[in-house]
Design an enzyme around this catalytic site. Structure first.
Site, short mmCIF file in Angstrom:
data_model
loop_
_atom_site.label_atom_id
_atom_site.label_comp_id
_atom_site.label_asym_id
_atom_site.label_seq_id
_atom_site.Cartn_x
_atom_site.Cartn_y
_atom_site.Cartn_z
N HIS A 1 -8.06 -4.30 -1.15
CA HIS A 1 -6.86 -3.79 -0.02
C HIS A 1 -6.63 -5.63 0.07
O HIS A 1 -5.14 -5.55 0.02
CB HIS A 1 -7.41 -3.60 1.42
N ASP B 1 0.02 -5.06 3.67
CA ASP B 1 0.29 -4.72 5.11
C ASP B 1 0.37 -4.21 5.34
O ASP B 1 2.17 -3.53 5.22
CB ASP B 1 -1.54 -5.10 5.37
#
Length: 327
Positions: free
Chosen positions: A303, A105
């Site tokens: 994610h 991320d």
């Protein structure tokens, strides 16, 4: 080859920018693990023992603004150049000259920029969830402001100091649970549901988070580990990373279009919006990551790749690390 693996140890390391808290396991070549938003060193809890078992010194840090690391008061203290210097100083403070850096991320952006600016320190780079896109292009806040029509993109929503804090901090645990679920492969909203990355007029991000059970990768104990830290620290340090994007754009103007030439790896989730929005960045890897060893999209994964698919990610990371030139 298996190795004797000591327990995870924790300590705080002094660097010129303040203090960095690290969780460390194993001995061998240094692998630095950099988390994203809204997480902590704990995001790498599955990787620390696996990398240690494979013969590496795995060190997961709390990024500046998170956990038990320093939290500067000024937004400017969170610009990318400062975070890169934290990484370089941490490698040296740990008694090493070089390291492999792996990020997820926001940590992927931090790892990539660290490798770009300091190839003499970071001999290889692994990127999880967010692909490398070289510096350059239009001003970031202008790009995000044009997204979504009458809806507001979450990064734009995060720009005003105090605004997102007012949504999150009254119920950190519930907000985190909702966000983790919204971006997880097994609990994310369906394709016809409103996109949780956007805020409707007069609404909040949380309005679009799914209810129901936690994602399968997230136990109550895991959620408590994350929530406990943010309840203690507040959210401002973490959110300030988003508030310095235009400053980063200015700081890195001299690296417009620059490739990262060291050996690299990318792992994303097939259901992660990041790989859809940034499909062009992935297509450009032959030019932007000329040292790319392998690129993987994990089917049905969202994610939080290293937490949703720890065994698969650990295998990919160790195979890549084992094949790198000797430090």
């Amino acid at each position: 080859m298996s190795h004797h693996v000591p327990e995870i140890t924790h300590r705080t390391v002094s660097v010129p920018g303040g203090r960095i808290h690290v969780a460390e396991q194993g001995i061998g070549p240094l692998v630095l693990l950099v988390h994203g938003f809204p997480e902590s060193w704990y995001s790498w809890r599955h990787q620390l023992p696996a990398l240690a078992q494979a013969g590496y010194r795995a060190v997961a840090l709390d990024v500046r603004g998170y956990g038990r690391s320093s939290k500067p008061a000024a937004v400017d203290g969170y610009r990318m150049l400062a975070l890169v210097e934290d990484d370089v100083a941490l490698v040296h403070a740990l008694g090493e000259e070089s390291a492999v850096i792996i990020g997820h991320d926001w940590g992927s952006n931090i790892a990539a920029t660290s490798a770009l600016l300091h190839p003499e320190v970071f001999r290889a780079v692994g990127l999880l969830s967010v692909p490398y896109a070289p510096p350059g292009g239009p001003r970031p806040t202008d790009v995000f402001a044009r997204m979504g029509g009458d809806q507001e993109f979450y990064i734009s929503y995060f720009q005003e100091p105090g605004r997102a804090e007012a949504e999150i901090e009254p119920d950190v645990r519930g907000w985190l649970a909702g966000l983790y679920a919204a971006l997880s492969g097994d609990t994310m909203p369906g394709p016809d549901a409103p996109d949780p990355h956007f805020v409707g007029p007069g609404a909040t991000l949380r309005d679009r988070f799914p209810g129901g059970p936690l994602p399968s990768w997230l136990t109550e104990e895991d959620l408590e580990a994350y929530a406990g830290e943010f309840e203690r620290t507040g959210m401002t340090g973490a959110l300030n990373r988003y508030r310095t994007m235009d400053r980063d754009w200015e700081d890195l103007a001299g690296f417009h279009g620059a490739p990262i030439k060291q050996p690299s790896l990318f792992i994303g989730g097939s259901l992660d919006a990041s790989v859809t929005w940034m499909a062009g960045a992935i297509d450009a890897f032959p030019d932007t990551l000329p040292g790319l060893v392998s690129s993987h999209l994990l089917d049905g994964c969202g994610h939080w790749v290293q937490q949703e698919r720890p065994d698969e990610v650990n295998r990919l990371l160790t195979e890549w690390l084992d094949a790198l030139p000797t430090a």
